[in-house]
Write an enzyme that holds these catalytic residues in place. Structure first.
Site, PDB file in Angstrom:
ATOM      1  N   HIS A  73      77.066  57.006  92.889  1.00  0.00           N
ATOM      2  CA  HIS A  73      77.239  56.968  91.497  1.00  0.00           C
ATOM      3  C   HIS A  73      76.753  56.080  90.569  1.00  0.00           C
ATOM      4  O   HIS A  73      77.276  55.985  89.724  1.00  0.00           O
ATOM      5  CB  HIS A  73      78.620  57.651  91.240  1.00  0.00           C
ATOM      6  N   SER A  79      54.358  44.600  76.087  1.00  0.00           N
ATOM      7  CA  SER A  79      54.497  45.371  74.754  1.00  0.00           C
ATOM      8  C   SER A  79      53.393  45.038  73.905  1.00  0.00           C
ATOM      9  O   SER A  79      53.347  43.707  73.820  1.00  0.00           O
ATOM     10  CB  SER A  79      55.985  45.333  74.618  1.00  0.00           C
ATOM     11  N   LYS A 117      58.152  41.048  76.631  1.00  0.00           N
ATOM     12  CA  LYS A 117      58.399  42.057  77.605  1.00  0.00           C
ATOM     13  C   LYS A 117      57.293  42.069  78.711  1.00  0.00           C
ATOM     14  O   LYS A 117      56.131  41.899  78.535  1.00  0.00           O
ATOM     15  CB  LYS A 117      58.037  43.386  76.956  1.00  0.00           C
ATOM     16  N   GLU A 124      57.383  53.215  86.603  1.00  0.00           N
ATOM     17  CA  GLU A 124      57.782  54.230  85.734  1.00  0.00           C
ATOM     18  C   GLU A 124      56.792  55.477  85.801  1.00  0.00           C
ATOM     19  O   GLU A 124      57.048  56.617  85.779  1.00  0.00           O
ATOM     20  CB  GLU A 124      57.863  53.519  84.476  1.00  0.00           C
TER      21      GLU A 124
END
Ligand code: ARG
Length: 464
Positions: A155, A276, A282, A289
Site C-alpha cells: 500500500h 528542467s 533539477k 518516466e
C-alpha cells in the site's frame, strides 16, 4: 493500372488510393515478403508448374529487388497498394512476363498472413533477447546491492525490511514469465499459411510442406479459412508485449520513486536523466518516466487489435489491413523500452544509508515480534492483536518499540521477555526469514547463483 484491374473500367481516385494503401507501413515486411516468394517459387518449380529456368529468373529478380530496397534504390508509391504489389510489379518490370507467374496459386490474403507470421516470429525473438539483457542488468544490480536493506512496501507504506537484491529479483521472475509467454505464443502461430489461397485453398497441387520446410515452419496450417481470417496470434503477441511493458513500467515506477527527493534511495547516471528548462537544480528520471508512459501505447495497440477482430465475419476482410500499425507499434515501443532500461539499471547508484535508515523504524519489525510470541506458543491472532495494541501505546506515548522498558511492554503483553526487546533491527529481521523464496540473505544469494547458472546455460549476453 492495378494488377487486379481486369474487371474494372476505371482506376481508383487519388483519395481512394491514399485511403486504401498500406505500403506506407507494410513496406517494412519486404524481406519477409521476398523470402516467402522465394520459397513459393521453389515449390512451384518442384511440382512443375514453372520450369526450373523460370524459377531461377524469378528468384534472381526477387533478390535484385531486395537489394534495391536494402540500398534505398526503390520507389514506393501509393499507386500500388501494398508491399506485395510493389514486389510483384517490380519483378514483372525486371524479368518480363515470366514474373507474372510468381503469384500462381497464391492470394495476397495468404501472402500477408505468411509475411506477418515471419515478421512476428523474428520480432518475438528480438524481444526475448532484449528481455534477457534486462535480466542480466537486473542480476548485476542485485549482486552489486549485496546485503543492502530497504523498507519493503505494501500500500506504498513501510511494511517489512527486505533486501534490495530481493526486490530486484522480483522483476527477474516477472520478465522470465514474459519470455516464456512470448515463446509459448510463437508456438501457436508458427504454422505456414501459404496455399490457403484467398480462403478456399488451391486447385493446383501446391507443395505446402516444401514451403514450410524452406521457411523453417514446423507445420502447415490446417484450415484455409482460418489461415487467412485469423489474427488471434497478433492479439496474443500484443497481449504478451502489453504485459511485458506493464511489468517494465512497474520497475520504472519503483526507480522513479527511489529517485524522488522523498525516498532518496537511488540515482542514475546523468545520461539517463534530463534537466528542467526552467529550474536549474533539477535532475529528472525521464527514461524511467517514459518507460511508464510508453507502456500505455502498447495497451492501446492491444485494444486496437482486439477491437479490429471483434465481430468480423469469415474469412478475410479488408479491415485486417489495419492490423499492421498496432502490432508494429507494440513491437517498436517494447524494443525501445528494452533498448534503454538495461543500461540505465547498470548505472543505478543506491544510497544504502538512506535505505537502511528508512528500514530501521522498529515498527517494521512488529511482525517479527508477533512471530516470536507465536514461537512461544501464543495463537497468532492474539499475538497480532497484542503487538498492534503495543504499537498503539508506543504511538500515543511517543516511544519507539525499541525504546520500551520490559515493564512498559508487559503492561500490554504480559508474556513478553527481555530477549523480545532486542529484535528490532532490520538485519536481524531479514536473517530471521526461513522460507524458500524469502528475503533471507542466504536465500537471496542462492537465487542469484541460480539465475546466474540459468542465464549462462541459455547463453544470454549483454550485447545480444
Ligand atoms: N494490403 C492488404 C493487407 O494488408 C493485403 C491483402 C489484401 N487482400 C485483398 N484482397 N485486398 O491486408
Amino acid at each position: 493500372m492495378a494488377l487486379w484491374s481486369g474487371r474494372f473500367s476505371e482506376d481508383p481516385s487519388k483519395e481512394v488510393s491514399e485511403f486504401t494503401e498500406s505500403i506506407s507501413f507494410d513496406k517494412r515486411l519486404y524481406k519477409h515478403d521476398i523470402a516467402g516468394s522465394l520459397a513459393h517459387v521453389a515449390a512451384l518449380a518442384s511440382i512443375g508448374i514453372i520450369t526450373s529456368d523460370e524459377a531461377e529468373k524469378i528468384s534472381s529478380g526477387l533478390r535484385e529487388i531486395e537489394s534495391r530496397i536494402d540500398s534505398g534504390n526503390f520507389e514506393f508509391t501509393t499507386r500500388l497498394e501494398d508491399i506485395h504489389m510493389h514486389v510483384e510489379s517490380a519483378l514483372i518490370e525486371l524479368v518480363g512476363d515470366i514474373g507474372a507467374k510468381l503469384h500462381t496459386g497464391r492470394s495476397r490474403n495468404d501472402q500477408v498472413a505468411l509475411d506477418t507470421r515471419l515478421y512476428c516470429r523474428n520480432a518475438a525473438e528480438v524481444v526475448v533477447a532484449g528481455l534477457r539483457k534486462l535480466q542480466l542488468a537486473l542480476l548485476s544490480s542485485a549482486k552489486k546491492a549485496g546485503d543492502a536493506i530497504l523498507p519493503g512496501l505494501t500500500h506504498l507504506k513501510h511494511a517489512q525490511p527486505v533486501l534490495v537484491a530481493h526486490h530486484l529479483l522480483a522483476y527477474m521472475e516477472m520478465f522470465d514469465r514474459d519470455i516464456s509467454r512470448l515463446e509459448d505464443c510463437v508456438k501457436r502461430f508458427n504454422v505456414m499459411p501459404l496455399g490457403s489461397g484467398a480462403l478456399a485453398g488451391s486447385s493446383l497441387p501446391l507443395d505446402r510442406e516444401k514451403v514450410a520446410e524452406l521457411l523453417d515452419f514446423p507445420a502447415v496450417s490446417s484450415n484455409s479459412m482460418d489461415s487467412v481470417a485469423s489474427r488471434d496470434y497478433l492479439c496474443e503477441l500484443a497481449a504478451c508485449l502489453a504485459i511485458c511493458v506493464v511489468n517494465a513500467s512497474r520497475l520504472a515506477e519503483d526507480m522513479t520513486l527511489w529517485c524522488s527527493d522523498e525516498f532518496g534511495f537511488a540515482e542514475f547516471a546523468d545520461a539517463f536523466c534530463t534537466g528542467s528548462s526552467l529550474m536549474p537544480q533539477k535532475k529528472n528520471p525521464d527514461v524511467a518516466e517514459l518507460t511508464r508512459g510508453k507502456s500505455a501505447r502498447v495497451i492501446g495497440d492491444l485494444t486496437t487489435l482486439l477491437t479490429l477482430c471483434k465481430g468480423l465475419p469469415m474469412a478475410y476482410n479488408r479491415d485486417l489491413q489495419e492490423d499492421k500499425e498496432p502490432i508494429f507499434d507494440a513491437l517498436d515501443t517494447t524494443l525501445k523500452i528494452l533498448s534503454v532500461l538495461p543500461s540505465m539499471l547498470e548505472t543505478m547508484d543506491i544510497n544504502r544509508v538512506a535505505m537502511l535508515g528508512a528500514a530501521s523504524d522498529p515498527a517494521l519489525m512488529a511482525t517479527d515480534l508477533a512471530e516470536e510470541l507465536v514461537r512461544d506458543g501464543m495463537p497468532f491472532r492474539t499475538a497480532h492483536h497484542r503487538v498492534g495494541a503495543l504499537v498503539g501505546w508506543c504511538n500515543a506515548n511517543n516511544t519507539p518499540l525499541n525504546k520500551l522498558t520490559l515493564q512498559q511492554a508487559r503492561e500490554t503483553i504480559p508474556e513478553i521477555a527481555e530477549r523480545h526487546l532486542g529484535i528490532f533491527s532490520p538485519e536481524r529481521s531479514v536473517k530471521a526469514k526461513k522460507t524458500h523464496g524469502s528475503t533471507n540473505p542466504e536465500e537471496v544469494r542462492r537465487q542469484i547463483t541460480e539465475w546466474e547458472r540459468k542465464l549462462e546455460r541459455i547463453g544470454a549476453t549483454r550485447s545480444g
